[in-house]
Scaffold this active site. Structure first.
Site, PDB file in Angstrom:
ATOM      1  CG  HIS A 135       7.834   6.963  65.576  1.00 29.36           C
ATOM      2  ND1 HIS A 135       6.750   7.101  66.290  1.00 29.36           N
ATOM      3  CD2 HIS A 135       7.922   7.252  64.340  1.00 29.36           C
ATOM      4  CE1 HIS A 135       6.139   7.643  64.430  1.00 29.36           C
ATOM      5  NE2 HIS A 135       7.169   7.894  64.315  1.00 29.36           N
ATOM      6  CG  HIS A 209       5.020   4.025  60.375  1.00 30.95           C
ATOM      7  ND1 HIS A 209       4.855   4.566  59.334  1.00 30.95           N
ATOM      8  CD2 HIS A 209       5.710   5.409  61.274  1.00 30.95           C
ATOM      9  CE1 HIS A 209       5.371   6.497  60.024  1.00 30.95           C
ATOM     10  NE2 HIS A 209       5.394   6.508  61.151  1.00 30.95           N
ATOM     11  CD  GLU A 345       2.155   7.676  61.751  1.00 31.54           C
ATOM     12  OE1 GLU A 345       2.960   7.609  63.002  1.00 31.54           O
ATOM     13  OE2 GLU A 345       2.288   8.512  60.670  1.00 31.54           O
TER      14      GLU A 345
HETATM   15  C1  GLA Z   1       5.147   9.802  61.845  1.00 37.34           C
HETATM   16  C2  GLA Z   1       5.713  11.113  61.728  1.00 37.34           C
HETATM   17  C3  GLA Z   1       6.933  11.966  60.805  1.00 37.34           C
HETATM   18  C4  GLA Z   1       7.495  10.689  60.416  1.00 37.34           C
HETATM   19  C5  GLA Z   1       7.130   9.584  60.624  1.00 37.34           C
HETATM   20  C6  GLA Z   1       8.695   8.556  59.933  1.00 37.34           C
HETATM   21  O1  GLA Z   1       4.605   9.984  60.590  1.00 37.34           O
HETATM   22  O2  GLA Z   1       4.897  12.640  62.445  1.00 37.34           O
HETATM   23  O3  GLA Z   1       6.921  13.129  60.915  1.00 37.34           O
HETATM   24  O4  GLA Z   1       8.587  11.248  61.538  1.00 37.34           O
HETATM   25  O5  GLA Z   1       6.608   8.438  61.286  1.00 37.34           O
HETATM   26  O6  GLA Z   1       9.193   8.781  59.230  1.00 37.34           O
END
Ligand code: GLA
Length: 380
Positions: A135, A209, A345
Site C-alpha cells: 500500500h 480501503h 478494493e
Molecule cells: C489489503 C491486503 C491485505 C491486508 C490489508 C490491510 O487488503 O491485501 O493483505 O494487508 O490490505 O490490512
C-alpha cells in the site's frame, strides 16, 4: 399514566438523539468540523456529505479517509456500515495498520521485495509487509493530509481532495498530482472519481480501503454476508501474497463467487489459496473491465436486508475478509474483530510493475490517469 410517561421519555430523549446525529444538511453542500491535529501540527477536518434521501457519509482529509457511511436497513433504520474512528487519534495510533477507510497509494497492494524497474532504472519502496512493500510503503497516501474543497453541485454534495506526492516520495519516481472526488447521489451511491498526472514515468494503483459490515460496524462477523463477484478468474498468490503471475479460473474452487454465495461457507477450506491467505485476500479479475454500467460486486446482509453493489472502471477487485483484524483495536462500532468486515478494493492487479502478464500500471507525463468506483446501497 403509562402513555404520559412514554411520551415524556420520547420528548426528553429527542434532543439527545438529535444531538448525537449530525445536523441535517441539504444536498449540494458539504459541512465541515474540526477532526484533530497531526503530530506535526497539521489541522484536519471532518466533512459531511448528506443526500436528500438521508444517506450520510463522513470523510476526513487525513488519508482521504471515509470514517462513516450511514444507510437504512429494510425497515428504514440507519446504521454506520464501515469500520472507523470518531477522532484523528483513532487513525494515527500505531496499532492501526489496517488502512481503515483510507485512500491507498501511490501503489495499492503489494510490490514484491519493494522493487521494480522502469525505463531501465531500479526503484526501491520501503518494505512494510515482510519482504514486500504494501500500500505504497511505510508512509502511504493514507497517512498524508490532503487539501479539501467543496465542489458540490445543485443536487449532489461532493468533496474534492488533492495531494501532491513529490518526486522520490517512498521511492517512487515523478511528482504525482492526485485528485479524488467523493460525491453522493440521490440513489445512495457513493462515487469516487480518481485522477492523476505525473511529470516522470511512474507506477500508480489507487484504491479506497473501506471495511464494510452491512449489519453495522462492530457487528461480530461478516461471514453471514452473501457475495457475488463478476469475476470468473483470479490471480493466485505465493506464500507472501505476491501474485505468481498466473490468471486462473475460479470455477470449482472456493473463490467462485460468480453467483451469490455466503462468504463464510468455504472460508475454512483446505484449498491452498485460502490457507495461504488465511481466508480471502485475493485479486479477482473482473469479467467486464472498464464498464461502469455492469455490477462488479454485490453484497447482501440477510438480517438488515442491506445491499451494496460495486461498480468500477478498474480491472480488478481485492476481496479481503479482515483476516488481520484481531479485536485489539476499537472504533465507533466497538472492537474490530477477526473477519468482522470485508473490503472490496477496486484496483489494478497487485505487483503489476513486476508482472509483464498484467495490465500496465505505468503513467507517463502528458497522460491523465482516471478511474471511477461507485458503492451503491439499497435493501432487498
Ligand atoms: C489489503 C491486503 C491485505 C491486508 C490489508 C490491510 O487488503 O491485501 O493483505 O494487508 O490490505 O490490512
Amino acid at each position: 399514566m403509562k402513555k404520559i410517561s412514554i411520551l415524556a421519555f420520547a420528548i426528553s430523549s429527542f434532543p439527545v438523539c438529535f444531538a448525537a446525529s449530525p445536523p441535517m444538511k441539504s444536498a449540494g453542500h458539504v459541512a465541515v468540523q474540526p477532526f484533530g491535529q497531526t503530530s506535526d501540527g497539521q489541522k484536519v477536518n471532518l466533512y459531511t456529505l448528506r443526500n436528500a434521501a438521508g444517506m450520510e457519509v463522513t470523510i476526513t482529509n487525513y488519508g482521504g479517509t471515509v470514517t462513516t457511511v450511514k444507510v437504512p436497513d429494510r425497515n428504514g433504520k440507519y446504521d454506520d456500515v464501515v469500520l472507523g474512528f470518531d477522532s484523528l487519534q483513532g487513525y494515527t495510533q500505531p496499532a492501526n495498520t489496517a488502512y481503515f477507510g483510507a485512500i491507498v497509494g501511490r501503489y495499492g497492494n503489494r510490490i514484491a521485495k519493494g522493487t521494480f524497474s522502469l525505463d531501465g532504472k531500479t526503484y526501491h519502496i520501503p518494505l512494510n509487509d515482510g519482504p514486500n512493500a504494501l500500500h505504497g510503503g511505510t508512509t502511504g497516501f493514507n497517512k498524508r493530509v490532503w487539501t479539501a474543497k467543496d465542489v458540490s453541485t445543485a443536487n449532489e454534495p461532493a468533496l474534492e481532495l488533492h495531494y501532491l506526492s513529490p518526486d522520490g516520495e517512498q521511492g517512487f519516481p515523478g511528482n504525482l498530482d492526485v485528485t479524488v472526488r467523493y460525491s453522493l447521489d440521490a440513489k445512495n451511491g457513493l462515487r469516487l472519481d480518481y485522477s492523476a498526472k505525473t511529470d516522470k514515468d511512474t507506477v500508480l494503483n489507487l484504491t479506497n480501503h473501506s471495511y464494510f459490515n452491512l449489519a453495522g460496524a462492530g457487528s461480530a462477523t461478516v461471514l453471514d454476508h452473501r457475495l457475488m463477484l463478476a469475476a470468473s478468474r483470479f490471480t493466485p498468490v505465493n506464500s507472501t501474497l505476491i501474485p505468481t503471475g498466473e490468471i486462473v479460473p475460479v470455477s470449482g474452487t472456493p473463490l467462485d463467487f460468480t453467483h451469490l454465495t455466503v462468504v463464510g461457507s468455504r472460508i475454512n477450506s483446505d484449498y491452498p489459496q485460502i490457507k495461504i491467505a488465511n481466508g480471502y485476500d485475493h485479486n479477482f479479475v473482473l469479467d467486464s473491465p472498464g464498464d461502469l454500467s455492469k455490477v462488479a460486486a454485490r453484497v447482501e446482509e440477510p438480517k438488515s436486508g442491506r445491499v451494496m453493489e460495486v461498480y468500477t472502471t478498474q480491472p480488478g477487485i481485492q476481496f479481503y475478509t479482515g483476516n488481520f483484524l484481531n479485536g485489539k483495536i476499537s472504533g465507533i462500532g466497538g472492537a474490530y474483530r477477526y473477519r468482522s468486515a470485508l473490503c472490496l478494493e477496486t484496483q489494478h492487479f497487485p505487483d503489476s510493475p513486476n508482472q509483464p502478464n498484467f495490465p500496465s500500471t505505468v503513467l507517463h507525463p502528458g497522460e491523465q490517469f482516471k478511474s471511477t468506483t461507485i458503492y451503491r446501497f439499497s435493501t432487498h
